[in-house]
Write a protein that holds these residues in place. Sequence first.
Motif, PDB file in Angstrom:
ATOM      1  N   LEU A 169      -5.136   8.785   9.535  1.00  0.00           N
ATOM      2  CA  LEU A 169      -5.785   8.424   8.278  1.00  0.00           C
ATOM      3  C   LEU A 169      -7.113   9.146   8.144  1.00  0.00           C
ATOM      4  CD1 LEU A 169      -5.459   4.536   7.966  1.00  0.00           C
ATOM      5  CD2 LEU A 169      -4.054   6.299   6.905  1.00  0.00           C
ATOM      6  N   THR A 228       1.436  11.956   8.878  1.00  0.00           N
ATOM      7  CA  THR A 228       1.486  10.733   8.074  1.00  0.00           C
ATOM      8  C   THR A 228       0.888   9.550   8.817  1.00  0.00           C
ATOM      9  OG1 THR A 228       3.678  10.076   8.859  1.00  0.00           O
ATOM     10  CG2 THR A 228       3.611  11.406   6.849  1.00  0.00           C
ATOM     11  N   LYS A 229       0.547   9.736  10.086  1.00  0.00           N
ATOM     12  CA  LYS A 229       0.008   8.610  10.842  1.00  0.00           C
ATOM     13  C   LYS A 229      -1.425   8.871  11.307  1.00  0.00           C
ATOM     14  CE  LYS A 229       3.600   6.312  10.078  1.00  0.00           C
ATOM     15  NZ  LYS A 229       3.638   6.864   8.708  1.00  0.00           N
ATOM     16  N   CYS A 261      -4.710  -4.755   7.388  1.00  0.00           N
ATOM     17  CA  CYS A 261      -3.557  -3.970   6.978  1.00  0.00           C
ATOM     18  C   CYS A 261      -2.365  -4.392   7.856  1.00  0.00           C
ATOM     19  CB  CYS A 261      -3.887  -2.491   7.177  1.00  0.00           C
ATOM     20  SG  CYS A 261      -2.508  -1.440   6.820  1.00  0.00           S
ATOM     21  N   ASN A 317      -3.619   6.255  13.432  1.00  0.00           N
ATOM     22  CA  ASN A 317      -3.079   4.985  12.936  1.00  0.00           C
ATOM     23  C   ASN A 317      -1.831   4.595  13.746  1.00  0.00           C
ATOM     24  OD1 ASN A 317      -2.969   2.822  11.219  1.00  0.00           O
ATOM     25  ND2 ASN A 317      -2.086   3.942   9.495  1.00  0.00           N
ATOM     26  N   VAL A 337       3.857  -1.193   4.370  1.00  0.00           N
ATOM     27  CA  VAL A 337       2.432  -1.409   4.641  1.00  0.00           C
ATOM     28  C   VAL A 337       1.832  -2.298   3.557  1.00  0.00           C
ATOM     29  CG1 VAL A 337       0.259  -0.263   5.211  1.00  0.00           C
ATOM     30  CG2 VAL A 337       2.389   0.957   5.512  1.00  0.00           C
ATOM     31  N   SER A 339      -7.998   4.811   2.121  1.00  0.00           N
ATOM     32  CA  SER A 339      -7.766   5.892   3.079  1.00  0.00           C
ATOM     33  C   SER A 339      -6.520   6.677   2.660  1.00  0.00           C
ATOM     34  CB  SER A 339      -7.611   5.345   4.486  1.00  0.00           C
ATOM     35  OG  SER A 339      -6.663   4.327   4.491  1.00  0.00           O
ATOM     36  N   LEU A 352       0.815  -1.226   0.000  1.00  0.00           N
ATOM     37  CA  LEU A 352       0.000   0.000   0.000  1.00  0.00           C
ATOM     38  C   LEU A 352       0.845   1.272   0.000  1.00  0.00           C
ATOM     39  CD1 LEU A 352      -2.740  -0.899   2.662  1.00  0.00           C
ATOM     40  CD2 LEU A 352      -3.015  -0.796   0.196  1.00  0.00           C
ATOM     41  N   ASP A 353       2.152   1.110   0.189  1.00  0.00           N
ATOM     42  CA  ASP A 353       3.006   2.312   0.232  1.00  0.00           C
ATOM     43  C   ASP A 353       2.996   3.006  -1.125  1.00  0.00           C
ATOM     44  OD1 ASP A 353       4.793   1.970   2.858  1.00  0.00           O
ATOM     45  OD2 ASP A 353       4.468   0.024   1.890  1.00  0.00           O
ATOM     46  N   GLN A 354       2.749   4.296  -1.093  1.00  0.00           N
ATOM     47  CA  GLN A 354       2.806   5.029  -2.358  1.00  0.00           C
ATOM     48  C   GLN A 354       4.209   5.559  -2.632  1.00  0.00           C
ATOM     49  OE1 GLN A 354      -0.503   7.514  -1.587  1.00  0.00           O
ATOM     50  NE2 GLN A 354      -1.823   5.752  -1.961  1.00  0.00           N
ATOM     51  N   ARG A 355       4.929   5.812  -1.545  1.00  0.00           N
ATOM     52  CA  ARG A 355       6.295   6.316  -1.705  1.00  0.00           C
ATOM     53  C   ARG A 355       7.267   5.154  -1.608  1.00  0.00           C
ATOM     54  NH1 ARG A 355       4.134  10.911   0.411  1.00  0.00           N
ATOM     55  NH2 ARG A 355       3.798  10.042   2.463  1.00  0.00           N
ATOM     56  N   ARG A 375       1.541  -3.845   9.003  1.00  0.00           N
ATOM     57  CA  ARG A 375       2.661  -2.903   8.968  1.00  0.00           C
ATOM     58  C   ARG A 375       3.901  -3.623   9.458  1.00  0.00           C
ATOM     59  NH1 ARG A 375       3.378   2.659   8.520  1.00  0.00           N
ATOM     60  NH2 ARG A 375       1.123   2.726   8.298  1.00  0.00           N
ATOM     61  N   ASP A 416      -6.900  -2.964  11.381  1.00  0.00           N
ATOM     62  CA  ASP A 416      -8.076  -2.962  10.496  1.00  0.00           C
ATOM     63  C   ASP A 416      -7.689  -2.272   9.199  1.00  0.00           C
ATOM     64  OD1 ASP A 416      -9.609  -4.176  12.327  1.00  0.00           O
ATOM     65  OD2 ASP A 416     -10.931  -2.478  12.749  1.00  0.00           O
ATOM     66  N   TYR A 417      -8.269  -2.772   8.115  1.00  0.00           N
ATOM     67  CA  TYR A 417      -7.976  -2.169   6.812  1.00  0.00           C
ATOM     68  C   TYR A 417      -9.084  -1.176   6.454  1.00  0.00           C
ATOM     69  CZ  TYR A 417      -7.625  -1.894   1.717  1.00  0.00           C
ATOM     70  OH  TYR A 417      -7.550  -1.444   0.425  1.00  0.00           O
ATOM     71  N   HIS A 418      -8.695   0.010   6.062  1.00  0.00           N
ATOM     72  CA  HIS A 418      -9.673   1.028   5.638  1.00  0.00           C
ATOM     73  C   HIS A 418      -9.387   1.378   4.180  1.00  0.00           C
ATOM     74  CE1 HIS A 418     -11.343   1.629   9.616  1.00  0.00           C
ATOM     75  NE2 HIS A 418     -10.119   1.494  10.064  1.00  0.00           N
TER      76      HIS A 418
HETATM   77  N1  LIG Z   1      -5.047   0.671   8.211  1.00  0.00           N
HETATM   78  C1  LIG Z   1      -4.902   1.052   6.939  1.00  0.00           C
HETATM   79  N2  LIG Z   1      -5.867   0.759   6.042  1.00  0.00           N
HETATM   80  C2  LIG Z   1      -5.729   1.127   4.757  1.00  0.00           C
HETATM   81  N3  LIG Z   1      -4.682   1.812   4.262  1.00  0.00           N
HETATM   82  C3  LIG Z   1      -3.685   2.137   5.110  1.00  0.00           C
HETATM   83  C4  LIG Z   1      -3.742   1.772   6.482  1.00  0.00           C
HETATM   84  N4  LIG Z   1      -2.607   2.221   7.068  1.00  0.00           N
HETATM   85  C5  LIG Z   1      -1.888   2.851   6.108  1.00  0.00           C
HETATM   86  N5  LIG Z   1      -2.535   2.804   4.938  1.00  0.00           N
HETATM   87  C6  LIG Z   1      -2.096   3.380   3.661  1.00  0.00           C
HETATM   88  O1  LIG Z   1      -0.772   2.973   3.403  1.00  0.00           O
HETATM   89  C7  LIG Z   1      -0.032   4.027   2.825  1.00  0.00           C
HETATM   90  C8  LIG Z   1       1.319   4.155   3.513  1.00  0.00           C
HETATM   91  O2  LIG Z   1       1.142   4.442   4.883  1.00  0.00           O
HETATM   92  P1  LIG Z   1       2.309   5.041   5.752  1.00  0.00           P
HETATM   93  O3  LIG Z   1       1.845   5.135   7.161  1.00  0.00           O
HETATM   94  O4  LIG Z   1       3.581   4.310   5.507  1.00  0.00           O
HETATM   95  O5  LIG Z   1       2.368   6.494   5.179  1.00  0.00           O
HETATM   96  P2  LIG Z   1       3.609   7.240   4.565  1.00  0.00           P
HETATM   97  O6  LIG Z   1       3.096   8.597   4.214  1.00  0.00           O
HETATM   98  O7  LIG Z   1       4.193   6.416   3.493  1.00  0.00           O
HETATM   99  O8  LIG Z   1       4.542   7.355   5.852  1.00  0.00           O
HETATM  100  P3  LIG Z   1       6.106   6.996   6.020  1.00  0.00           P
HETATM  101  O9  LIG Z   1       6.813   8.139   5.399  1.00  0.00           O
HETATM  102  O10 LIG Z   1       6.253   6.886   7.509  1.00  0.00           O
HETATM  103  O11 LIG Z   1       6.300   5.653   5.327  1.00  0.00           O
HETATM  104  C9  LIG Z   1      -0.858   5.286   2.951  1.00  0.00           C
HETATM  105  O12 LIG Z   1      -1.320   5.672   1.677  1.00  0.00           O
HETATM  106  C10 LIG Z   1      -2.040   4.900   3.789  1.00  0.00           C
HETATM  107  O13 LIG Z   1      -3.216   5.481   3.287  1.00  0.00           O
END
Ligand SMILES: Nc1ncnc2c1ncn2[C@@H]1O[C@H](COP(=O)(O)OP(=O)(O)OP(=O)(O)O)[C@@H](O)[C@H]1O
Length: 454
Positions: free
Chosen positions: A226, A223-224, A107, A236, A94, A163, A77-80, A109, A158-160
């Motif tokens: 949601l 970033t934490k 979800c 989160n 993630v 989000s 799920l990580d976009q970065r 982590r 839990d998965y959302h």
């Molecule tokens: N419980 C969850 N359910 C659904 N999607 C989630 C959940 N937790 C995180 N995500 C999604 O996963 C992606 C990555 O989350 P993360 O917390 O790593 O954010 P990040 O901005 O990449 O922070 P970091 O820089 O710490 O990695 C986000 O787009 C977030 O929406």
Amino acid sequence: MTEIEFQKNFSQLQYHLYTSPLPHVSNLHPHQKTIHAFFMLDHLREELQRKNESTLKTVNDFNLPEELHVYHSLYPLDQRQEKSIKIFGYPSWVYKSVCSVDGRVYCLRRIEGFRLTNEIAMSTIENWRRIRHANIVSIREAFTTKAFGDHSLVFVYDYHPLSQTLFDKHFSSSSLQANNLPQSGGTGVVVPETVLWSYITQLASAIKTIHSSGLAARMIEPTKILSTNKNRIRINCCGIMDMLTFDGGKNIHHFQQEDLIHFGQLIISLACNSLSSVLNLPKSIDYISRHYSPDFKNVILYLLNKPTPTKSVDKVIAMIGPRILHEINSVHHYNDFLESELSQELENGRLVRLLCKFGFINERPEFDMDPSWSETGDRYLIKLFRDYVFHQVDENGYPVVDMAHVLMCLNKLDAGVDERIMLVSRDEQSCLIVSYKEIKNCIDSAFRDLSRRK
Ligand SMILES: Nc1ncnc2c1ncn2[C@@H]1O[C@H](COP(=O)(O)OP(=O)(O)OP(=O)(O)O)[C@@H](O)[C@H]1O
């Protein structure tokens, strides 16, 4: 499956099945309804469809373990791609994943490279598991694994679906602004005060529950948090820091005070639309005084105050009392809206059940040779009614495809009204005058008859 393969294999759903009503049909009589009155609103349907799609997404990534404890079908799920260790002190990943025990999506982590040395640290998760709050992402369990080829710690939440983090929602596209305070002569506020009051209420409520349980969130940061729905936020990653820096709860008061300061910093960053606004507080507070109400500024000042033995989230809740009432009112309104949308679909469920009964009864191949099944009595009537509802043609012999006619007939049938209609045989040699009530009885008895034949 890659994203492109996924798009190819699953053709895009048609979200907008119906165009919106035209202006000249919006002024209907009270007893008239447009087709839209039978379905939930397009934008709500589209949002739910998108959430379903994203919950069902899969990927064939050979770098990921096929199974992880009781979880499988991992989907990143990580976009970065670049991993920051700023928050946890370790890189984190993630994944969306399916649990083989209950079939639900969770979800996961993963904290990469963390070796758990103190088993007692695991017990901290028990305290977090007991917390159920609408503004906290619930944690299910935590376990260690070597499935990624290292020592990793995995937390299951839990998965959302779909989000977004508050960072992505409010700061990502404004990276330029993130280093500069908004200009005093600008066009006004970026995040409206009503939205910020809603955030404050939700976060205060979550923090109250956490602090009352003798815990600290330690994750009040953009970033934490949601955003899981319209203006709906959830904290989160709760419980992770307690395990990574296990201290047996010695410093809990200190962490609770930090929660309040981070809370204030988050709100000030959102209000000024800049993550660096906390670095120049006098200028930021000045901006807030000019663009937001005095109440809003006072809450922020209280949150940013130095820790004292009496500083607590209870005081924040007392300060924002009237705003909480406003939030409750908005939530009830939204609840009413959703309930009314749900009731539209309830009617459709009723109609689908009726259509299923039709499907079971009409054209059964095993009764092909049995004229008493479909060509006589009750069943014949049902067949003619089916033609009346679905197979009518106009004066030029073209099929009449009129959803409103179908829905009207099915609704009258379901209600069993006394209104009579004329059913004509396909060869137009005979016709029958029957009421919806009679047809309803025929369908019920034919269906009962079928259900009994085993
Ligand atoms: N419980 C969850 N359910 C659904 N999607 C989630 C959940 N937790 C995180 N995500 C999604 O996963 C992606 C990555 O989350 P993360 O917390 O790593 O954010 P990040 O901005 O990449 O922070 P970091 O820089 O710490 O990695 C986000 O787009 C977030 O929406």
